[in-house]
Design an enzyme around this catalytic site. Structure first.
Site, PDB file in Angstrom:
ATOM      1  N   GLY A  21       0.782  -1.237   0.000  1.00 22.48           N
ATOM      2  CA  GLY A  21       0.000   0.000   0.000  1.00 22.48           C
ATOM      3  C   GLY A  21       0.811   1.283   0.000  1.00 22.48           C
ATOM      4  O   GLY A  21       0.347   2.315  -0.482  1.00 22.48           O
ATOM      5  N   ASP A  78      -4.977   1.836  10.485  1.00 21.53           N
ATOM      6  CA  ASP A  78      -6.380   1.482  10.692  1.00 21.53           C
ATOM      7  C   ASP A  78      -6.547   1.111  12.172  1.00 21.53           C
ATOM      8  O   ASP A  78      -6.726   1.982  13.018  1.00 21.53           O
ATOM      9  CB  ASP A  78      -6.703   0.311   9.744  1.00 21.53           C
ATOM     10  CG  ASP A  78      -8.180   0.139   9.492  1.00 21.53           C
ATOM     11  OD1 ASP A  78      -8.945   0.183  10.466  1.00 21.53           O
ATOM     12  OD2 ASP A  78      -8.578  -0.060   8.326  1.00 21.53           O
ATOM     13  N   PHE A 104     -14.179   1.912   4.550  1.00 20.97           N
ATOM     14  CA  PHE A 104     -13.206   1.200   3.725  1.00 20.97           C
ATOM     15  C   PHE A 104     -12.812   2.100   2.556  1.00 20.97           C
ATOM     16  O   PHE A 104     -13.670   2.583   1.825  1.00 20.97           O
ATOM     17  CB  PHE A 104     -13.813  -0.105   3.203  1.00 20.97           C
ATOM     18  CG  PHE A 104     -12.805  -0.984   2.532  1.00 20.97           C
ATOM     19  CD1 PHE A 104     -11.978  -1.802   3.283  1.00 20.97           C
ATOM     20  CD2 PHE A 104     -12.652  -0.958   1.152  1.00 20.97           C
ATOM     21  CE1 PHE A 104     -11.024  -2.591   2.673  1.00 20.97           C
ATOM     22  CE2 PHE A 104     -11.697  -1.752   0.533  1.00 20.97           C
ATOM     23  CZ  PHE A 104     -10.890  -2.567   1.293  1.00 20.97           C
ATOM     24  N   VAL A 105     -11.516   2.342   2.406  1.00 19.02           N
ATOM     25  CA  VAL A 105     -11.070   3.266   1.365  1.00 19.02           C
ATOM     26  C   VAL A 105     -10.153   2.575   0.365  1.00 19.02           C
ATOM     27  O   VAL A 105      -9.462   1.606   0.688  1.00 19.02           O
ATOM     28  CB  VAL A 105     -10.353   4.501   1.969  1.00 19.02           C
ATOM     29  CG1 VAL A 105     -11.342   5.408   2.670  1.00 19.02           C
ATOM     30  CG2 VAL A 105      -9.240   4.095   2.928  1.00 19.02           C
TER      31      VAL A 105
END
Ligand code: PRP
Length: 183
Positions: free
Chosen positions: A48, A107, A156-157
């Site tokens: 990510g 998160d 949620f992205v």
């Protein structure tokens, strides 16, 4: 990839490409000021963080080195469990190094909490965190993110490195998915 290619899979744009660019410029200036005269080892967490790493690192005037880790969190579905396995370790000896972990998102905080403790055990001079986004409502453990781009809601992205089933990482912005995509 852009929003037109997503059709009605895109629910909303949470952070625009311009907002990301401007915020990374601010974070880079803060990092350069804090690390003046020191060499920084940027540690990106695959996959990510690739976009943040690419854009943030190029905005830094500081002398930097770059290394990467890949970790896997045991647990069900998309949630971290806090039990982390190293899939790819660093190539660099951290002894005496000023380490700056570069992440896309914090998160629950479980991954970074584990990672910070792991890297600190290797004898670095310092370990700090730069993360583009943080979800305060989802935090299970406190993680000290010294350079944080945006606090976002607990949705949620996807985009700018973040995926849903390995899709959407190359979107230039961060957005939320329409509910029918999950169905
Ligand atoms: C994401 C993100 C962080 C982690 C944060 O990685 O890049 O590493 O989850 O979650 P936490 O704060 O709840 O621990 P992910 O596991 O989705 O892997 P990826 O970067 O390869 O997509």
């Amino acid at each position: 990839m852009d929003s037109r290619m997503m059709g009605d899979d895109l629910h909303s744009v949470l952070v625009t490409a311009q907002q990301i660019d401007e915020r990374l410029t601010e974070l880079a200036a803060a990092i350069d000021a804090d690390y003046a005269g020191r060499e920084i080892l940027l540690v990106g967490v695959l996959k990510g963080a690739v976009m943040v790493m690419a854009d943030l690192s190029r905005k830094l005037a500081s002398d930097v080195r770059m290394d990467w880790m890949a970790v896997s969190s045991y647990g069900s579905g998309t949630k971290s469990s806090g039990v982390v396995r190293i899939v790819k370790d660093l190539d660099t000896d951290l002894t005496g190094r000023d380490v700056l972990i570069v992440e896309d998102i914090v998160d629950s905080g479980l991954t970074l909490s584990w990672l910070v403790a792991n890297l600190r055990s290797r004898g670095p001079a310092s370990v700090e965190i730069a993360a583009l986004m943080r979800k305060p409502s989802e935090a299970k453990v406190h993680v000290d993110v010294k350079y944080c781009g945006f606090d976002i809601p607990g949705e949620f992205v996807i985009g700018y490195g973040l995926d849903y089933a390995e899709r959407y990482r190359t979107l230039p912005f961060v957005g939320t998915l329409a509910p029918h995509v999950y169905a």
